[in-house]
Scaffold this motif. Structure first.
Motif, PDB file in Angstrom:
ATOM      1  N   VAL A 152     -65.959  24.771  66.239  1.00 43.21           N
ATOM      2  CA  VAL A 152     -66.206  23.690  68.289  1.00 43.21           C
ATOM      3  C   VAL A 152     -67.488  23.716  68.613  1.00 43.21           C
ATOM      4  N   LEU A 153     -68.294  24.974  68.269  1.00 43.99           N
ATOM      5  CA  LEU A 153     -69.715  24.533  68.523  1.00 43.99           C
ATOM      6  C   LEU A 153     -70.560  23.987  67.814  1.00 43.99           C
ATOM      7  N   ARG A 154     -70.407  22.631  67.131  1.00 43.01           N
ATOM      8  CA  ARG A 154     -70.689  21.187  66.783  1.00 43.01           C
ATOM      9  C   ARG A 154     -71.551  20.560  67.781  1.00 43.01           C
ATOM     10  N   PRO A 155     -72.741  19.950  67.658  1.00 39.14           N
ATOM     11  CA  PRO A 155     -73.114  18.934  68.784  1.00 39.14           C
ATOM     12  C   PRO A 155     -72.144  17.596  69.040  1.00 39.14           C
ATOM     13  N   ILE A 156     -71.637  17.539  69.209  1.00 43.72           N
ATOM     14  CA  ILE A 156     -70.390  16.629  69.018  1.00 43.72           C
ATOM     15  C   ILE A 156     -69.404  15.964  70.537  1.00 43.72           C
ATOM     16  N   GLY A 157     -69.241  15.081  70.463  1.00 46.06           N
ATOM     17  CA  GLY A 157     -68.535  14.681  71.552  1.00 46.06           C
ATOM     18  C   GLY A 157     -66.926  14.952  71.467  1.00 46.06           C
TER      19      GLY A 157
END
Length: 300
Positions: A152-157
């Motif tokens: 959930v910390l992956r930098p995608i919207g």
């Protein structure tokens, strides 16, 4: 005679609102009422300077519940909604977004099939009068259970609170938003919720997100970078497993580049760069050059 089919799960919709135009808020509420299985639409006014017309909203349906509180941030408002929910599932929607019934139905089915405790879905971002842009999920995640909560910390919207669905188990275990966070509370909450029973990603579009012009109300706008940096550093200190580190390094690099293009204050810039360097992460040379150039121009 065969066994009766199981009853479909009940759903509460939680809407945190702050100073939203009445018509816009009403559209969000109506979108919640249109969801199959909806038990209640719980609207929490987080201390708006111009209070929401809660009586007007209650007249829309007996399913609409309202609550007004002193201003304490979106996380606190959503917590108030969770505290008032009694349904099997809760789905969040912001006051400038609208839920899409088919997408919410797909999420509900996915939660039941996979037995996860939280689900997120694709969103459709709208720039009023300009364009509508679908944000599909990564193919390797579509309609699957993720193998680690720190994804959930992956930098995608994708991992925002609006459009996220959680189960009764999350609520009953006291999982709530961290009210000290103002821009990192979504991912922090989803991370905690995922640890209860896992997180799935639906390929369906479950909500329509209205994007504001630069300088508008969106907390992701340039004017809020100082808050973003503060919360980002808090999450850096909170999550240190290998999956989290991988995603947070990428997110830090993105934020450094974005901050260099903005008018973020010098203290916030130094905090962000210092957090990266203390972890041995490189600071992009182009971002540093842009920062110093902007700083020099501002001092003239």
């Amino acid at each position: 005679m065969g066994d009766n089919p199981p009853m479909p799960p009940s759903i509460d919709v939680v809407i945190a609102t702050y100073n939203a135009p009445p018509d816009r808020l009403e559209r969000s509420v109506r979108s919640g009422l249109a969801i199959e299985g909806v038990r209640s639409v719980i609207v929490v006014d987080d201390g708006s300077p111009t209070p929401a017309d809660l009586e007007r909203l209650r007249r829309l349906s007996e399913k609409v519940q309202t609550h007004r509180q002193d201003n304490a941030g979106p996380g606190s408002a959503r917590n108030a909604g969770l505290d008032r929910s009694v349904a099997d599932l809760v789905i969040f929607v912001d006051d400038d977004d609208e839920l899409l019934p088919e997408g919410v139905g797909a999420m509900t089915a996915l939660v039941q099939r996979l037995g996860v405790s939280v689900c997120v879905a694709g969103r459709m971002h709208i720039w009023p009068g300009v364009r509508e842009e679908p944000r599909p999920v990564p193919p390797e995640w579509a309609d699957r259970r993720l193998d680690h909560p720190s994804h959930v910390l992956r930098p995608i919207g994708l991992f925002g609170a609006s459009g996220a669905m959680v189960t009764r188990g999350v609520i009953d275990r006291g999982i709530r938003f961290d009210t000290q966070l103002r821009l990192g509370e979504d991912r922090d909450f989803l991370h905690k919720a995922a640890q209860v029973g896992g997180i799935a990603v639906s390929s369906a579009f479950a909500n329509r997100v209205e994007m504001h012009a630069e300088g508008g109300a969106n907390l992701s706008s340039r004017g809020h970078y100082a808050k973003r940096i503060r919360d980002h550093v808090t999450l850096l200190e909170r999550y240190g497993d290998p999956v989290a580190v991988m995603h947070m390094e990428a997110a830090t690099r993105w934020l450094i580049n974005a901050a260099a293009k903005s008018e973020v204050d010098e203290e916030s810039w130094k905090v962000l760069v210092g957090a990266a360097r203390s972890r041995g992460w490189s600071v992009p040379m182009k971002a540093r050059a842009r920062w110093w150039l902007r700083r020099g121009l501002f001092r003239r």
